[in-house]
Design an enzyme around this catalytic site. Structure first.
Site, PDB file in Angstrom:
ATOM      1  CG  ASP A 139      -4.503  -3.905  -0.579  1.00 32.33           C
ATOM      2  OD1 ASP A 139      -3.377  -3.832  -0.042  1.00 32.33           O
ATOM      3  OD2 ASP A 139      -4.973  -2.987  -1.290  1.00 32.33           O
ATOM      4  CG  ASP A 167     -11.259   0.249   6.105  1.00 37.84           C
ATOM      5  OD1 ASP A 167     -10.056   0.222   6.432  1.00 37.84           O
ATOM      6  OD2 ASP A 167     -12.004   1.213   6.341  1.00 37.84           O
ATOM      7  CG  ASP A 267       4.807  -3.047   4.166  1.00 36.66           C
ATOM      8  OD1 ASP A 267       5.626  -2.353   4.792  1.00 36.66           O
ATOM      9  OD2 ASP A 267       4.811  -3.143   2.921  1.00 36.66           O
ATOM     10  CB  CYS A 329       8.847   1.961   2.086  1.00 35.47           C
ATOM     11  SG  CYS A 329       7.434   2.499   1.126  1.00 35.47           S
TER      12      CYS A 329
END
Length: 394
Positions: A139, A167, A267, A329
């Site tokens: 992350d 990154d 994700d 999402c």
């Protein structure tokens, strides 16, 4: 076209316009109090269900289509419960759990979570590995990745994990090559040739001084040229005994085809418009914050570019025959099907896979065959788009 005449009164006009432009029904945001909250029970904790129900003062309704998941009333808070504090349960939306399950992780595989924070999916992946293989979490935000580290330790799932602040569009470290522990192929230099001992939360004087200097200089933004920072590694992650430079050695071109990850989860960062509970928070954060984070056209363009780059790099790190799941999402076509289409046009070795377990899932098909969409009305979950790819031999 979405009908905004019956939209929830609390939504600002600019957001309603965003929904209309993307063909999304604003009425889904009125369902926030009817969508269950979902928790995942750590495997082996089933005998404790009666006491967990007593603590939460509600019944745990088993999710029939998703192993170890339970639905509880949306207003129930779990953070103060002993079950949560003792690592027996954690909160994760059922749609997010489906994205993880779609990877079909098997014990012993090498798995990469390229956008790991805040950590619930990372914990589920670690559980699925069954104490074998390896799990790498990446992350760009150090404080968010530190929260992942806390979760892994809390649920005793970090033994085979390693976490890198990096990154995700340029991260290139492959699963551990154990031969490097013997110095084969090492590119170590004097300054970074120290051997990694068992991880401890206590930092050396040198590391503390380095952090102090960074704070005094002002924390620079992570760039694609920044060296990955290893902030955690488990006892059996394969790093103990390696030299640090070997632990963070970037891969060579095409090396991943044979030595890459078996499974990759991307994700990706998105506008979060499919998460109705997330959008509800802007009532407290301020709708101007929504304008900046979701509606700003320049930021959205940057997001689309970022999503394609994350997907592209995740696929690059996948070994031939491996599987990658891309999810967001967001419910917009631009951040989902359009990104998938652009990616497929540029990568002849990528092929969409059917998600076999999805036959029993309460979701709909995306506009591209084999892709899936969860939404509050159809799925009783947050909104989520899921696409699964495999890497072909070419």
């Amino acid at each position: 076209m979405a009908d905004t005449r019956s939209a929830p009164e609390s939504l600002p006009p600019a957001f309603l316009e965003f929904l209309q432009e993307n063909g999304l029904d604003p009425m889904m945001y009125s369902m926030v109090d009817t969508i269950p909250r979902y928790i995942r029970l750590k495997p082996g904790m089933e005998p404790h269900i009666p006491e967990i129900q007593s603590e939460l003062t509600c019944h745990l309704n088993k999710v029939s289509w998703l192993p170890d998941f339970y639905a509880i009333p949306p207003q129930v808070q779990i953070a103060s419960s002993m079950a949560y504090q003792q690592g027996k349960i954690y909160g994760i939306d059922a749609a997010s759990g489906a994205a993880v399950l779609a990877l079909d992780v098997q014990p012993g595989e090498h798995v990469l979570d390229l956008c790991a924070a805040p950590g619930a999916k990372l914990c589920m992946l670690a559980d699925m590995l069954g104490g074998r293989g390896s799990l790498t979490g990446v992350d760009a935000a150090k404080h968010r990745l530190a929260a992942c580290r806390t979760m892994l330790q809390k649920y005793s799932l970090g033994d085979r994990c390693r976490l890198f602040v990096a990154d995700g569009t340029s991260f290139s470290i492959l699963p551990v090559n154990t031969s490097l522990g013997n110095g084969e192929g090492s590119t170590c230099h004097k300054d970074n040739g120290s051997t990694l001992s068992e991880w401890t939360s206590k930092r050396s004087w040198k590391d503390r001084q380095k952090s102090k200097k960074a704070r005094m200089a002002g924390s620079p933004h992570l760039t694609s040229t920044s060296e990955p920072e290893l902030i955690y590694y488990g006892k059996h992650s394969g790093l103990v005994g390696l030299r640090k430079c070997d632990a963070i050695r970037p891969s060579a071109d095409d090396e991943a085809q044979t030595s890459g990850y078996d499974k990759v989860l991307v994700d990706a960062e998105c506008t979060h418009d499919g998460s109705i509970k997330h959008i509800q928070k802007f009532e407290f954060w301020g709708w101007k914050t929504l304008d900046r984070r979701v509606l700003d056209a320049e930021r959205t363009d940057d997001l689309l570019h970022l999503q394609l780059r994350l997907l592209t790099n995740g696929f690059k790190l996948l070994k031939t025959g491996g599987s990658l799941v891309y999810s967001t999402c967001s419910l917009t076509v631009a951040q989902n099907e359009n990104v998938v289409q652009q990616f497929l046009c540029k990568h002849s070795s990528a092929e969409l896979q059917k998600i076999d377990s999805a036959d029993s899932w309460p979701c709909s098909s995306g506009s591209i065959f084999k892709t899936l969409r969860f939404d509050p009305a159809t799925s009783q979950t947050s909104g989520l788009f899921v696409a699964k790819f495999t890497k072909l031999q070419i």
